[in-house]
Design a protein around this motif. Sequence first.
Motif, PDB file in Angstrom:
ATOM      1  N   LEU A 126     -39.790 -22.768  -0.659  1.00  0.00           N
ATOM      2  CA  LEU A 126     -40.298 -22.042  -1.818  1.00  0.00           C
ATOM      3  C   LEU A 126     -39.117 -21.337  -2.474  1.00  0.00           C
ATOM      4  N   ASN A 127     -38.896 -21.652  -3.732  1.00  0.00           N
ATOM      5  CA  ASN A 127     -37.715 -21.126  -4.412  1.00  0.00           C
ATOM      6  C   ASN A 127     -38.102 -20.192  -5.553  1.00  0.00           C
ATOM      7  N   TYR A 128     -37.437 -19.035  -5.586  1.00  0.00           N
ATOM      8  CA  TYR A 128     -37.552 -18.157  -6.749  1.00  0.00           C
ATOM      9  C   TYR A 128     -36.159 -17.639  -7.084  1.00  0.00           C
ATOM     10  N   ASN A 129     -35.580 -18.188  -8.147  1.00  0.00           N
ATOM     11  CA  ASN A 129     -34.238 -17.793  -8.594  1.00  0.00           C
ATOM     12  C   ASN A 129     -33.201 -17.871  -7.475  1.00  0.00           C
ATOM     13  N   ALA A 177     -40.558 -26.171  -3.847  1.00  0.00           N
ATOM     14  CA  ALA A 177     -41.666 -25.635  -4.638  1.00  0.00           C
ATOM     15  C   ALA A 177     -41.120 -24.458  -5.434  1.00  0.00           C
ATOM     16  N   ASP A 178     -40.952 -24.662  -6.722  1.00  0.00           N
ATOM     17  CA  ASP A 178     -40.341 -23.617  -7.546  1.00  0.00           C
ATOM     18  C   ASP A 178     -41.407 -22.660  -8.065  1.00  0.00           C
ATOM     19  N   ASN A 179     -41.188 -21.376  -7.774  1.00  0.00           N
ATOM     20  CA  ASN A 179     -42.181 -20.341  -8.058  1.00  0.00           C
ATOM     21  C   ASN A 179     -41.890 -19.679  -9.411  1.00  0.00           C
ATOM     22  N   ALA A 180     -41.793 -20.524 -10.451  1.00  0.00           N
ATOM     23  CA  ALA A 180     -41.531 -20.046 -11.830  1.00  0.00           C
ATOM     24  C   ALA A 180     -40.189 -19.313 -11.943  1.00  0.00           C
ATOM     25  N   SER A 181     -39.149 -19.942 -11.412  1.00  0.00           N
ATOM     26  CA  SER A 181     -37.802 -19.365 -11.497  1.00  0.00           C
ATOM     27  C   SER A 181     -37.348 -19.257 -12.948  1.00  0.00           C
ATOM     28  N   THR A 182     -36.501 -18.265 -13.194  1.00  0.00           N
ATOM     29  CA  THR A 182     -35.924 -18.107 -14.533  1.00  0.00           C
ATOM     30  C   THR A 182     -34.424 -18.408 -14.527  1.00  0.00           C
ATOM     31  N   ASP A 183     -33.908 -18.812 -13.369  1.00  0.00           N
ATOM     32  CA  ASP A 183     -32.491 -19.208 -13.320  1.00  0.00           C
ATOM     33  C   ASP A 183     -32.389 -20.729 -13.537  1.00  0.00           C
ATOM     34  N   SER A 225     -35.023 -20.415   1.405  1.00  0.00           N
ATOM     35  CA  SER A 225     -33.882 -21.059   0.739  1.00  0.00           C
ATOM     36  C   SER A 225     -32.541 -20.557   1.270  1.00  0.00           C
ATOM     37  N   ASP A 226     -32.557 -19.415   1.971  1.00  0.00           N
ATOM     38  CA  ASP A 226     -31.300 -18.829   2.468  1.00  0.00           C
ATOM     39  C   ASP A 226     -31.104 -19.076   3.964  1.00  0.00           C
ATOM     40  N   VAL A 227     -31.523 -20.264   4.417  1.00  0.00           N
ATOM     41  CA  VAL A 227     -31.393 -20.619   5.833  1.00  0.00           C
ATOM     42  C   VAL A 227     -30.494 -21.844   5.972  1.00  0.00           C
ATOM     43  N   SER A 228     -29.512 -21.733   6.859  1.00  0.00           N
ATOM     44  CA  SER A 228     -28.664 -22.871   7.223  1.00  0.00           C
ATOM     45  C   SER A 228     -29.188 -23.437   8.540  1.00  0.00           C
ATOM     46  N   VAL A 229     -29.506 -24.726   8.551  1.00  0.00           N
ATOM     47  CA  VAL A 229     -30.086 -25.319   9.767  1.00  0.00           C
ATOM     48  C   VAL A 229     -29.037 -26.127  10.515  1.00  0.00           C
ATOM     49  N   THR A 230     -29.286 -26.330  11.817  1.00  0.00           N
ATOM     50  CA  THR A 230     -28.434 -27.191  12.624  1.00  0.00           C
ATOM     51  C   THR A 230     -28.991 -28.613  12.544  1.00  0.00           C
ATOM     52  N   GLY A 241     -33.229 -12.494   1.108  1.00  0.00           N
ATOM     53  CA  GLY A 241     -32.657 -13.358   0.082  1.00  0.00           C
ATOM     54  C   GLY A 241     -33.281 -13.227  -1.286  1.00  0.00           C
ATOM     55  N   THR A 242     -34.610 -13.073  -1.359  1.00  0.00           N
ATOM     56  CA  THR A 242     -35.247 -13.122  -2.673  1.00  0.00           C
ATOM     57  C   THR A 242     -35.811 -11.777  -3.113  1.00  0.00           C
ATOM     58  N   LEU A 243     -36.360 -10.998  -2.181  1.00  0.00           N
ATOM     59  CA  LEU A 243     -36.912  -9.688  -2.555  1.00  0.00           C
ATOM     60  C   LEU A 243     -36.050  -8.629  -1.879  1.00  0.00           C
ATOM     61  N   GLN A 244     -35.198  -8.020  -2.637  1.00  0.00           N
ATOM     62  CA  GLN A 244     -34.230  -7.080  -2.061  1.00  0.00           C
ATOM     63  C   GLN A 244     -34.936  -5.844  -1.495  1.00  0.00           C
ATOM     64  N   LYS A 245     -34.230  -5.225  -0.548  1.00  0.00           N
ATOM     65  CA  LYS A 245     -34.795  -4.040   0.099  1.00  0.00           C
ATOM     66  C   LYS A 245     -34.971  -2.933  -0.935  1.00  0.00           C
ATOM     67  N   GLY A 246     -36.174  -2.428  -1.049  1.00  0.00           N
ATOM     68  CA  GLY A 246     -36.445  -1.392  -2.034  1.00  0.00           C
ATOM     69  C   GLY A 246     -37.875  -0.936  -1.890  1.00  0.00           C
ATOM     70  N   SER A 247     -38.335  -0.159  -2.861  1.00  0.00           N
ATOM     71  CA  SER A 247     -39.652   0.449  -2.723  1.00  0.00           C
ATOM     72  C   SER A 247     -40.779  -0.581  -2.728  1.00  0.00           C
ATOM     73  N   LYS A 248     -40.612  -1.694  -3.484  1.00  0.00           N
ATOM     74  CA  LYS A 248     -41.669  -2.710  -3.497  1.00  0.00           C
ATOM     75  C   LYS A 248     -41.795  -3.381  -2.135  1.00  0.00           C
ATOM     76  N   LYS A 249     -40.664  -3.682  -1.533  1.00  0.00           N
ATOM     77  CA  LYS A 249     -40.670  -4.296  -0.202  1.00  0.00           C
ATOM     78  C   LYS A 249     -41.307  -3.360   0.818  1.00  0.00           C
ATOM     79  N   LEU A 250     -40.932  -2.087   0.779  1.00  0.00           N
ATOM     80  CA  LEU A 250     -41.510  -1.096   1.691  1.00  0.00           C
ATOM     81  C   LEU A 250     -43.016  -0.987   1.482  1.00  0.00           C
TER      82      LEU A 250
END
Length: 345
Positions: A15-18, A43-49, A94-99, A230-239
Amino acid sequence: MNHLQQQPLVAIVILNYNGAHYLQQFLPSVLASTYSNKKIIIADNASTDESVLMLQNRFSEVTIIQNTKNEGFAGGYNWALKQVDADYFVLLNSDVSVTENWIEPIIHLMESNNKIAACQPKLLSFHVPSEFEYAGACGGWIDILGYPFAKGRVFDTMEQDKGQYDDVEPVFWASGAALFVKSAVFKNLNGFTASFFAHQEEIELCWRMQLAGYSVYVCPQSVVYHVGAGTLQKGSKKLYLNFRNNLLMLAMHLPKSDKIKILFIRFLLDAISAWKGFLTGNFSFFTAVLKAHIYVLLHWQQVQFVSENKKPLKQLKGVYNGSIVWQYFFKRKKTFSEIVENKHA
């Protein structure tokens, strides 16, 4: 389905968002996976990038599906997986490197036991590869008050991976950063609770899986490396989402006999930490907890549904029959093995 002749079909759904920069960096590792019967879907979640354009130009071998709005992790995956036909879904950040051989051990395990509905690999930190990663480490647990933690990660303390948690075994929840799910179970349970948007939806789904008679496992023989946040930075919304969704999950699934008592204690503990934040100048933390509490109180009746066969938490796998807040902050026990002492609840 009998797969004596061929490997089960595995759909890796990112699932990709920007996240164009993460896809460029990590998608090659996914494409290099040695498991042959797989398909990779973004699966692109309406990215704007420039995500979609970049994928079309650089990764023509992946399938792209595009949502018209950002429905978060929960709603986004529900939307995407309705369009995917496979024996197993792998929900991969999207921010995972696999073996190379990360898929085989988990599929082998899940094929050997049809009661295993979900499984996760060992999650190590991409930036500090010797250390477990926050989002699920080596398998998710929960304490009797509903606080999630993991083998290798308690609150913000990440342990070094020294092979101490390398046993394949049941856990309470598997991380949404790299979540293997039997597709039939995901669909039968109607996927994630979409209103969660993001955070703890995988824990709530794994709780429902256990109540439906399935198991959730960790398979540390599979290893991936996660950047994290990776996608939702640490902040008040995440908390806010973390506090709100955790309380909603307790309201949904605890038996009536436990619900009022545990939620009362949780509201109290949350309030103490919120006021501590307020008094030390962390006003966004205070506001996030306050908003979460107001939401849960206003939507109390809307979550009184879900599980037919509710069970006390302590009857499920991966539950610590005590308080990790007490153990961590008062008894100063910082590691999973110190707290659980290898006595699985």
